[in-house]
Design an enzyme around this catalytic site. Sequence first.
Site, mmCIF file in Angstrom:
data_model
loop_
_atom_site.group_PDB
_atom_site.id
_atom_site.type_symbol
_atom_site.label_atom_id
_atom_site.label_comp_id
_atom_site.label_asym_id
_atom_site.label_seq_id
_atom_site.Cartn_x
_atom_site.Cartn_y
_atom_site.Cartn_z
ATOM 1 N N LYS A 53 85.829 -7.393 -8.089
ATOM 2 C CA LYS A 53 86.242 -6.108 -8.658
ATOM 3 C C LYS A 53 85.032 -5.186 -8.829
ATOM 4 O O LYS A 53 85.099 -3.993 -8.520
ATOM 5 C CB LYS A 53 86.965 -6.322 -10.001
ATOM 6 N N GLN A 97 90.445 -9.933 -17.972
ATOM 7 C CA GLN A 97 90.802 -10.922 -16.953
ATOM 8 C C GLN A 97 91.586 -12.079 -17.588
ATOM 9 O O GLN A 97 91.192 -12.629 -18.609
ATOM 10 C CB GLN A 97 89.509 -11.435 -16.287
ATOM 11 N N ASP A 120 96.023 -2.567 -15.132
ATOM 12 C CA ASP A 120 96.678 -3.802 -14.687
ATOM 13 C C ASP A 120 98.204 -3.647 -14.667
ATOM 14 O O ASP A 120 98.900 -4.429 -14.014
ATOM 15 C CB ASP A 120 96.365 -4.939 -15.676
HETATM 16 N N1 GUN Z 1 94.295 -12.945 -13.356
HETATM 17 C C1 GUN Z 1 94.870 -13.138 -12.139
HETATM 18 N N2 GUN Z 1 95.304 -11.969 -11.629
HETATM 19 C C2 GUN Z 1 94.997 -11.025 -12.547
HETATM 20 C C3 GUN Z 1 95.171 -9.611 -12.581
HETATM 21 O O1 GUN Z 1 95.738 -8.988 -11.680
HETATM 22 N N3 GUN Z 1 94.694 -8.999 -13.703
HETATM 23 C C4 GUN Z 1 94.105 -9.658 -14.714
HETATM 24 N N4 GUN Z 1 93.711 -8.958 -15.762
HETATM 25 N N5 GUN Z 1 93.923 -10.964 -14.705
HETATM 26 C C5 GUN Z 1 94.372 -11.631 -13.618
#
Ligand code: GUN
Length: 284
Positions: A53, A97, A120
């Site tokens: 990211k 996350q 998200d």
């Molecule tokens: N963990 C796995 N996929 C995601 C996601 O798309 N966003 C977040 N915040 N955590 C994740």
Amino acid sequence: MAASIIDGKEIAARRREQVRVRVAELKTRGVTPGLAVVIVGEDPASEVYVRMKEKACAEAGIYSEKHVLAADTSQSELLGLVGQLNARDEIHGVLVQLPLPDHIDEDAIIEAILPDKDVDGFHPISVGKMVIGQETFLPCTPHGVMVLLEESGVDLKGKEAVVVGRSNIVGKPVALMLLSKHATVTICHSRTEDLPGVCRRADVLVVAVGRPEMVKGDWVKEGAVVIDVGVNRTDDGLVGDVEFDAAAKRASAITPVPGGVGPMTIAMLMENTRVSAMRHAGLE
Ligand code: GUN
């Protein structure tokens, strides 16, 4: 029929380039999109995702900052950080996350993120708006699935779409998105009777269960489009939730793992962050 391969890497790269160009344009108007990513503890997969990211932000010209907290961070400390990030004008997206350590209530953290920084798309307000078709941040992985279908020229109107998996992150939202495109949608799960039979009805089969090669090739209808959201680490390397080789013999189009849905998630996150910055600047 030999399936065509839906190249998520290529489609995601195109989308990210589009974001880069639009971010550059935004910057000329004095706005730099900013994303804060919070990671708690040392889940190796999460660390990889967070690094990806950050790299994607750098390439898109998006400001990013990473907050790494110890595994024993308390819920109130994490809530405190989310509150600080919510309050900062240069931060347009706040992403915590997942998964979080067991002692932290994930729902409480998600609900603490301001809906207008919820890139998200996990906040109950974002989810509710999506359900009733209002404009909101769409969750990145299911949105990425929809972009793959669109870019592959799949017309969903009136088609039988079957979603295997009912998670809040993928299964449920992708089912709603397919519905909004006028597909007839069935959601399957671990207790579905005759899962192979239901899958065989699908013109579009989306699988997000997190079990290596659970969906067998002969569950795929001749000519179906197969979207495999699974990423499973096995002794043979990364595999999806679908038995790829056998499914590819019957499908008209299929996503590979890796290189299918995976790269789309980050592309959609970059897009959500750009849109959030625009909205905050009143530029929409
Ligand atoms: N963990 C796995 N996929 C995601 C996601 O798309 N966003 C977040 N915040 N955590 C994740």
